[in-house]
Design a protein around this motif. Sequence first.
Motif, PDB file in Angstrom:
ATOM      1  N   LEU A  52      36.002  30.248  46.697  1.00  0.00           N
ATOM      2  CA  LEU A  52      37.366  30.725  46.484  1.00  0.00           C
ATOM      3  C   LEU A  52      37.880  31.589  47.626  1.00  0.00           C
ATOM      4  O   LEU A  52      39.073  31.618  47.903  1.00  0.00           O
ATOM      5  CB  LEU A  52      37.473  31.488  45.160  1.00  0.00           C
ATOM      6  CG  LEU A  52      37.301  30.644  43.897  1.00  0.00           C
ATOM      7  CD1 LEU A  52      37.721  31.425  42.673  1.00  0.00           C
ATOM      8  CD2 LEU A  52      38.098  29.360  43.977  1.00  0.00           C
ATOM      9  N   THR A  53      36.985  32.308  48.311  1.00  0.00           N
ATOM     10  CA  THR A  53      37.493  33.152  49.396  1.00  0.00           C
ATOM     11  C   THR A  53      37.452  32.429  50.744  1.00  0.00           C
ATOM     12  O   THR A  53      38.317  32.647  51.575  1.00  0.00           O
ATOM     13  CB  THR A  53      36.704  34.469  49.497  1.00  0.00           C
ATOM     14  OG1 THR A  53      35.310  34.150  49.518  1.00  0.00           O
ATOM     15  CG2 THR A  53      36.983  35.383  48.329  1.00  0.00           C
ATOM     16  N   ALA A 113      36.870  31.812  38.365  1.00  0.00           N
ATOM     17  CA  ALA A 113      36.518  33.005  39.125  1.00  0.00           C
ATOM     18  C   ALA A 113      35.851  34.029  38.228  1.00  0.00           C
ATOM     19  O   ALA A 113      34.917  34.719  38.626  1.00  0.00           O
ATOM     20  CB  ALA A 113      37.763  33.600  39.781  1.00  0.00           C
ATOM     21  N   GLU A 114      36.321  34.139  36.993  1.00  0.00           N
ATOM     22  CA  GLU A 114      35.808  35.143  36.094  1.00  0.00           C
ATOM     23  C   GLU A 114      34.456  34.749  35.490  1.00  0.00           C
ATOM     24  O   GLU A 114      33.605  35.588  35.273  1.00  0.00           O
ATOM     25  CB  GLU A 114      36.819  35.389  34.978  1.00  0.00           C
ATOM     26  CG  GLU A 114      36.851  36.827  34.529  1.00  0.00           C
ATOM     27  CD  GLU A 114      38.260  37.247  34.161  1.00  0.00           C
ATOM     28  OE1 GLU A 114      38.582  37.127  32.986  1.00  0.00           O
ATOM     29  OE2 GLU A 114      39.020  37.672  35.046  1.00  0.00           O
ATOM     30  N   VAL A 124      30.784  30.635  43.635  1.00  0.00           N
ATOM     31  CA  VAL A 124      32.205  30.750  43.350  1.00  0.00           C
ATOM     32  C   VAL A 124      32.906  31.683  44.339  1.00  0.00           C
ATOM     33  O   VAL A 124      34.011  31.417  44.798  1.00  0.00           O
ATOM     34  CB  VAL A 124      32.416  31.181  41.876  1.00  0.00           C
ATOM     35  CG1 VAL A 124      31.908  32.572  41.606  1.00  0.00           C
ATOM     36  CG2 VAL A 124      33.849  31.044  41.471  1.00  0.00           C
ATOM     37  N   ARG A 125      32.243  32.752  44.732  1.00  0.00           N
ATOM     38  CA  ARG A 125      32.877  33.704  45.637  1.00  0.00           C
ATOM     39  C   ARG A 125      33.162  33.054  47.001  1.00  0.00           C
ATOM     40  O   ARG A 125      34.251  33.169  47.544  1.00  0.00           O
ATOM     41  CB  ARG A 125      31.966  34.916  45.819  1.00  0.00           C
ATOM     42  CG  ARG A 125      32.587  36.067  46.539  1.00  0.00           C
ATOM     43  CD  ARG A 125      31.553  37.138  46.763  1.00  0.00           C
ATOM     44  NE  ARG A 125      31.084  37.728  45.516  1.00  0.00           N
ATOM     45  CZ  ARG A 125      31.556  38.881  45.038  1.00  0.00           C
ATOM     46  NH1 ARG A 125      32.476  39.533  45.678  1.00  0.00           N
ATOM     47  NH2 ARG A 125      31.085  39.375  43.904  1.00  0.00           N
ATOM     48  N   MET A 162      41.742  28.082  37.902  1.00  0.00           N
ATOM     49  CA  MET A 162      40.893  28.750  38.892  1.00  0.00           C
ATOM     50  C   MET A 162      40.546  30.169  38.474  1.00  0.00           C
ATOM     51  O   MET A 162      39.468  30.677  38.794  1.00  0.00           O
ATOM     52  CB  MET A 162      41.623  28.798  40.236  1.00  0.00           C
ATOM     53  CG  MET A 162      41.598  27.483  40.964  1.00  0.00           C
ATOM     54  SD  MET A 162      39.988  27.241  41.704  1.00  0.00           S
ATOM     55  CE  MET A 162      40.401  26.033  42.935  1.00  0.00           C
ATOM     56  N   GLY A 163      41.469  30.831  37.759  1.00  0.00           N
ATOM     57  CA  GLY A 163      41.226  32.198  37.334  1.00  0.00           C
ATOM     58  C   GLY A 163      40.040  32.269  36.380  1.00  0.00           C
ATOM     59  O   GLY A 163      39.189  33.152  36.490  1.00  0.00           O
TER      60      GLY A 163
END
Lengths: 332, 340
Positions: free
Chosen positions: B263-264, B239-240, B259-260, B235-236
């Motif tokens: 994930l949030t 996110a990047e 993605v934002r 997931m990291g």
Amino acid sequence: MSAMVTIRNLTRTFDVSKPWLNRVLERLPRQKLTAVSDVTLEIEEKSVYALVGESGSGKSTIGKILVGLLPPSSGEVRVEGVDLATETDPKVREELRSNIQMIFQDPYASLNPRWRVKDVIVEPVKVRGGKTEGLAEKLLEQVGLSAEDAGKFPHQFSGGQRQRICVARALASNPRLIVCDEPTSALDVSVQAQVLNLMSDLKDELGLTYLFISHDLTVVRHMADRIGVLYLGQLVEEADPETLFETPRHPYTQMLLAAAPKLDSFGETEAVPQGEIPDPINPPPGCVFNPRCPYATERCRIERPELRRMGETRVACHHAEEIARKLSLETA
Amino acid sequence: MAISPVAETEYKGSAQPEQGQQPTLSVRDLVVEIPTRRGVLRPVDRVSYDLAPGEILGVVGESGAGKSMTGNAVIGLLDRPAHIAGGEILLNGKRIDNLSRRDMRKIRGKEIGMVFQDPLTSLNPLIPIGDQLAETIETHLNVSRTEARKRALASLEEVGIPAAAERLDSYPHEFSGGMRQRVVIALALCAEPSLVIADEPTTALDVSVQAQIIALLKRLCREHGTSVILVTHDMGVIAEAADRVAVMYAGKLVEIGPVRDVLTHPNHPYTDGLVGSMPAHSHGQARLRQIPGAMPRLNALPEGCAFHPRCPKAQEKCRHAPEPELMNGAACWFPVGEDA
């Protein structure tokens, strides 16, 4: 609390020379790879000590030496005051060995596919002639599987369940210290959470001590009471998780933390680390990190820094104070 | 640095592309089946998504969720007996799922580049990397040998191989893992494809090298306007690197969105569990949130929603009603954010 494991000036070298005939014909010298170089650390009883580092940093070698799978080249490793490499009393050796167990990375490779799960689990007890009746079933329930699973074969389980079986096997001989070598690297995130939770629960329940080897900084931060950062066989920094993640002192630790993917860094381009890990057969002279270090000076290229105390941290860097001052100025 | 504007603004939790703009890749109701003696398995079940030019789509999921299988179906590299059993795949408006093997070979490498997990197995150990690059360029771009070599050198320089001119004649084993992955990326991009499928490109690499490779992939795709399908379980990394993320579970797309947002504020309980179980989200708690159980095997999928046995919010409807369709970015009857 007292130290359960003391490691002093531990060094391990491997002979990676070409075969004899090639050396004679091609006039090549013997080559040595120093996997662990002069590492000194202590592991407190009932705590989790984590070793982090990239591949080739020597973290697994330290684990293997600790359980006695490899002898050290020099230095000493004492577990509860006993040094496995020099202790001659077979009774003391036997006692210590059953007190240390290991969990490996790959649950597919570390279980014999032809053995039933119950035989896998009780083996550490059986080889010492202990009582094994009902033991496998009890342990399976303790790690969250069911007693009926004892008669099954490893291939009937998923990766996470297999790692639970490995944990059960490690617990069979009532150990006090468990060396976990990347125990969740082969698992998916949701399963990783299950296994990590199980390991924390067992630690509290049974009063275990873990040496936790991992390359995943987020896992280490979650699990560890104390973290040692290794680079090319040397311990470059050691601190508790809070201190290490809030105020990393060694430039390598700073680089590692900056490079780790973060969940809230959407589309940002962070400072990308420069260079790669040097060849461990010919490590750079002086501080091993100097070719990649933004703060390196002449002194770093000549003199290897000692691991010294700096507040809560132990750090091996000539310029740790200067760097700390510089960074605090930048953020202020 | 601005991400391509399409990805930044237009996608609001929908799998549909902007009106009027042709997507680079369009996957419609893709079904992959594997016939076995005990029945037909569906590792990919009615997956649909579009990929805008220059966009990076992250595909996440646990092992066996069908993320690699989807990528392999797109480039026509399914291992038999797995085959595409339904739906269509359009690349720049052209159907490619029904092409012959020979026609597909022309597209593979030229219009779709590939980066695999292990750089050592995707390079030929017996051929110098310069020749491997030149061969690809020669085959796909119809240029002379000398011109191909010149371009090979340029692409090696572009991916950041130091002293590229001297390293043209080096063999793959003479490179480190990170450098090898750079060569593979050069190989994937040298014919200027419009789509790159990167299947776990950084899983075999160390953290510091992983950051370098991700940054490189992002930079090159932005410069060339190449779309990327980034398959990973990390997931990291998503996110990047990614603009949008698609979450797969048991062969189905369960959530897709920017993605934002995903994930949030995950909508599907599985995404929620996945994000919550990451140690980075433990916030100093002693225990991690965990999803109970494991993903069902493809031959033993439960009735209704495939996630319901593990779902904290499962109700009667989830157990019996036919599985939910992808709506508002999540395939769930009772999305996480709604009742809160």
